[in-house]
Design a protein around this motif. Structure first.
Motif, PDB file in Angstrom:
ATOM      1  N   GLU A  33       0.837  -1.207   0.000  1.00 42.97           N
ATOM      2  CA  GLU A  33       0.000   0.000   0.000  1.00 42.97           C
ATOM      3  C   GLU A  33       0.867   1.251   0.000  1.00 42.97           C
ATOM      4  O   GLU A  33       0.523   2.251  -0.639  1.00 42.97           O
ATOM      5  CB  GLU A  33      -0.912  -0.008   1.234  1.00 42.97           C
ATOM      6  CG  GLU A  33      -2.033  -1.031   1.155  1.00 42.97           C
ATOM      7  CD  GLU A  33      -2.862  -1.074   2.435  1.00 42.97           C
ATOM      8  OE1 GLU A  33      -2.451  -0.422   3.430  1.00 42.97           O
ATOM      9  OE2 GLU A  33      -3.893  -1.746   2.440  1.00 42.97           O
ATOM     10  N   ASP A  54      -7.246   6.305  -8.114  1.00 47.30           N
ATOM     11  CA  ASP A  54      -7.752   5.540  -6.975  1.00 47.30           C
ATOM     12  C   ASP A  54      -7.391   4.080  -7.169  1.00 47.30           C
ATOM     13  O   ASP A  54      -6.537   3.743  -7.995  1.00 47.30           O
ATOM     14  CB  ASP A  54      -9.267   5.727  -6.846  1.00 47.30           C
ATOM     15  CG  ASP A  54      -9.724   5.780  -5.394  1.00 47.30           C
ATOM     16  OD1 ASP A  54      -9.286   4.904  -4.623  1.00 47.30           O
ATOM     17  OD2 ASP A  54     -10.496   6.673  -5.038  1.00 47.30           O
ATOM     18  N   GLY A  56      -9.325  -0.155  -6.831  1.00 47.56           N
ATOM     19  CA  GLY A  56     -10.567  -0.881  -6.645  1.00 47.56           C
ATOM     20  C   GLY A  56     -10.816  -1.856  -7.777  1.00 47.56           C
ATOM     21  O   GLY A  56      -9.879  -2.428  -8.354  1.00 47.56           O
ATOM     22  N   GLN A  68      -9.029  -7.110  -8.462  1.00 51.45           N
ATOM     23  CA  GLN A  68      -8.703  -5.859  -7.773  1.00 51.45           C
ATOM     24  C   GLN A  68      -7.461  -5.229  -8.398  1.00 51.45           C
ATOM     25  O   GLN A  68      -6.459  -5.900  -8.643  1.00 51.45           O
ATOM     26  CB  GLN A  68      -8.474  -6.094  -6.286  1.00 51.45           C
ATOM     27  CG  GLN A  68      -8.321  -4.804  -5.504  1.00 51.45           C
ATOM     28  CD  GLN A  68      -8.430  -5.011  -4.005  1.00 51.45           C
ATOM     29  OE1 GLN A  68      -8.431  -6.142  -3.525  1.00 51.45           O
ATOM     30  NE2 GLN A  68      -8.518  -3.924  -3.265  1.00 51.45           N
ATOM     31  N   ASP A  83     -19.447   2.961  -4.279  1.00 49.41           N
ATOM     32  CA  ASP A  83     -18.669   2.657  -3.077  1.00 49.41           C
ATOM     33  C   ASP A  83     -19.483   1.713  -2.197  1.00 49.41           C
ATOM     34  O   ASP A  83     -20.562   2.070  -1.722  1.00 49.41           O
ATOM     35  CB  ASP A  83     -18.353   3.957  -2.329  1.00 49.41           C
ATOM     36  CG  ASP A  83     -17.351   3.761  -1.203  1.00 49.41           C
ATOM     37  OD1 ASP A  83     -17.461   2.756  -0.477  1.00 49.41           O
ATOM     38  OD2 ASP A  83     -16.465   4.620  -1.032  1.00 49.41           O
ATOM     39  N   ASN A  85     -19.110  -0.225   1.165  1.00 46.82           N
ATOM     40  CA  ASN A  85     -18.344  -0.417   2.400  1.00 46.82           C
ATOM     41  C   ASN A  85     -16.855  -0.116   2.213  1.00 46.82           C
ATOM     42  O   ASN A  85     -15.984  -0.851   2.687  1.00 46.82           O
ATOM     43  CB  ASN A  85     -18.523  -1.846   2.931  1.00 46.82           C
ATOM     44  CG  ASN A  85     -19.931  -2.111   3.414  1.00 46.82           C
ATOM     45  OD1 ASN A  85     -20.595  -1.214   3.944  1.00 46.82           O
ATOM     46  ND2 ASN A  85     -20.413  -3.337   3.242  1.00 46.82           N
ATOM     47  N   GLY A  86     -16.584   0.957   1.494  1.00 45.57           N
ATOM     48  CA  GLY A  86     -15.206   1.395   1.306  1.00 45.57           C
ATOM     49  C   GLY A  86     -14.493   0.763   0.129  1.00 45.57           C
ATOM     50  O   GLY A  86     -13.366   1.156  -0.187  1.00 45.57           O
ATOM     51  N   VAL A  87     -15.137  -0.213  -0.532  1.00 45.30           N
ATOM     52  CA  VAL A  87     -14.557  -0.823  -1.738  1.00 45.30           C
ATOM     53  C   VAL A  87     -15.167  -0.129  -2.953  1.00 45.30           C
ATOM     54  O   VAL A  87     -16.388  -0.041  -3.078  1.00 45.30           O
ATOM     55  CB  VAL A  87     -14.847  -2.334  -1.798  1.00 45.30           C
ATOM     56  CG1 VAL A  87     -14.255  -2.934  -3.072  1.00 45.30           C
ATOM     57  CG2 VAL A  87     -14.283  -3.029  -0.563  1.00 45.30           C
ATOM     58  N   LYS A  88     -14.319   0.357  -3.850  1.00 48.08           N
ATOM     59  CA  LYS A  88     -14.799   1.175  -4.961  1.00 48.08           C
ATOM     60  C   LYS A  88     -14.890   0.370  -6.258  1.00 48.08           C
ATOM     61  O   LYS A  88     -13.992  -0.429  -6.579  1.00 48.08           O
ATOM     62  CB  LYS A  88     -13.896   2.390  -5.147  1.00 48.08           C
ATOM     63  CG  LYS A  88     -13.976   3.343  -3.943  1.00 48.08           C
ATOM     64  CD  LYS A  88     -13.101   4.551  -4.096  1.00 48.08           C
ATOM     65  CE  LYS A  88     -13.229   5.463  -2.877  1.00 48.08           C
ATOM     66  NZ  LYS A  88     -12.365   6.651  -2.964  1.00 48.08           N
TER      67      LYS A  88
END
Length: 270
Positions: A33, A54, A56, A68, A83, A85-88
């Motif tokens: 990351e 970004d 995702g 991913q 989006d 739960n925070g996954v795009k």
């Protein structure tokens, strides 16, 4: 001001964040990351303003989704991002380019893993079964202009691999040539950048250009270009972002709303 001199300093800063500092993080996921974030900051700073950066999954209107992806570059002037739960999730029509970020590509497995992830994006249907229209300006789509991601480079999503170091360029070239031999052109990798060693893309009619559709030969930098690799990568990517086409997503298709249950009423009271 000479950009190559400036980017020499930028490259040294990226090297510090991308390689040296990320190696201080013992957890592999967090270290990865850190590398991705270092590249994202660089792209946010130097890519054209239309580009959002970004990570995702990329999806199409037929319900398919990519693996991913480390870096998703999208047109933020037309973007709707889902989006969960925070996954795009990015509709493929708005995506300009995708990239896989590696600390090193030192084996066939490393490169094949990146190629598989990028291919999972390129295989998505950007045309929505031929129904999508190219966006030609704010709110404007001109129907005579055909949007054809199967054959037109500017209608396709560019794919790149970005790494610190890699196998020898001869080994990478050989693996890419093997991959190209068994893969449709539209699914080929567009840029491989080992920013400390070499960059591979394509030689087209007018020189270096990342179009697999127009490629005549593989293009690989020599030892003398090492100092300029990061600047070269940004120049290629920025040029594509400036000229890439996006299409207008049909959100009814994404929502699988073909018809709705409704009643009809007169426009005015009689």
């Amino acid at each position: 001001m000479k950009l190559n001199a400036v980017f020499g300093k930028v490259s040294r800063q990226l090297d510090l964040e991308f390689s040296e500092l990320s190696q201080e993080i013992s957890h592999p996921l967090r270290s990865g990351e850190a590398r991705e974030n270092a590249l994202k900051r660089l792209l946010e700073k130097y890519l054209p303003q239309r580009a959002g950066i970004d990570q995702g999954f990329v999806i199409d209107a037929q319900g398919r989704e990519s693996k991913q992806i480390d870096i998703v570059i999208y047109d933020k002037t037309v973007a709707t991002i889902f989006d969960v739960n925070g996954v795009k999730y990015f509709p493929c029509e708005i995506v300009l380019a995708v990239g896989e970020v590696k600390s090193d590509v030192n084996s066939r497995k490393d490169l094949e893993d990146a190629l598989t992830k990028i291919k999972s994006v390129k295989e998505l249907d950007r045309s929505n079964e031929g129904k999508n229209l190219i966006i030609t300006g704010p709110g404007i789509s001109l129907s005579p202009l055909k949007f054809d991601p199967l054959t037109q480079h500017r209608d396709q999503i560019l794919g790149f691999v970005f790494t610190h170091t890699a196998m020898t360029k001869e080994s990478v070239l050989e693996l890419l040539q093997e991959y190209n031999l068994k893969t449709e052109r539209r699914l080929w990798l567009n840029i491989f950048c080992a920013y400390k060693d070499f960059l591979i893309s394509y030689e087209c009619e007018n020189g270096l250009y990342p179009s697999a559709m127009d490629a005549m030969r593989m293009y690989c930098t020599t030892e003398e270009e090492k100092e300029n690799l990061l600047l070269l990568f940004i120049c290629i990517l920025s040029t594509f972002v400036n000229e890439a086409h996006v299409a207008r997503p049909n959100y009814f298709s994404y929502a699988n709303i073909i018809t709705t249950i409704h009643t009809d009423h007169p426009l005015t009271k009689t």
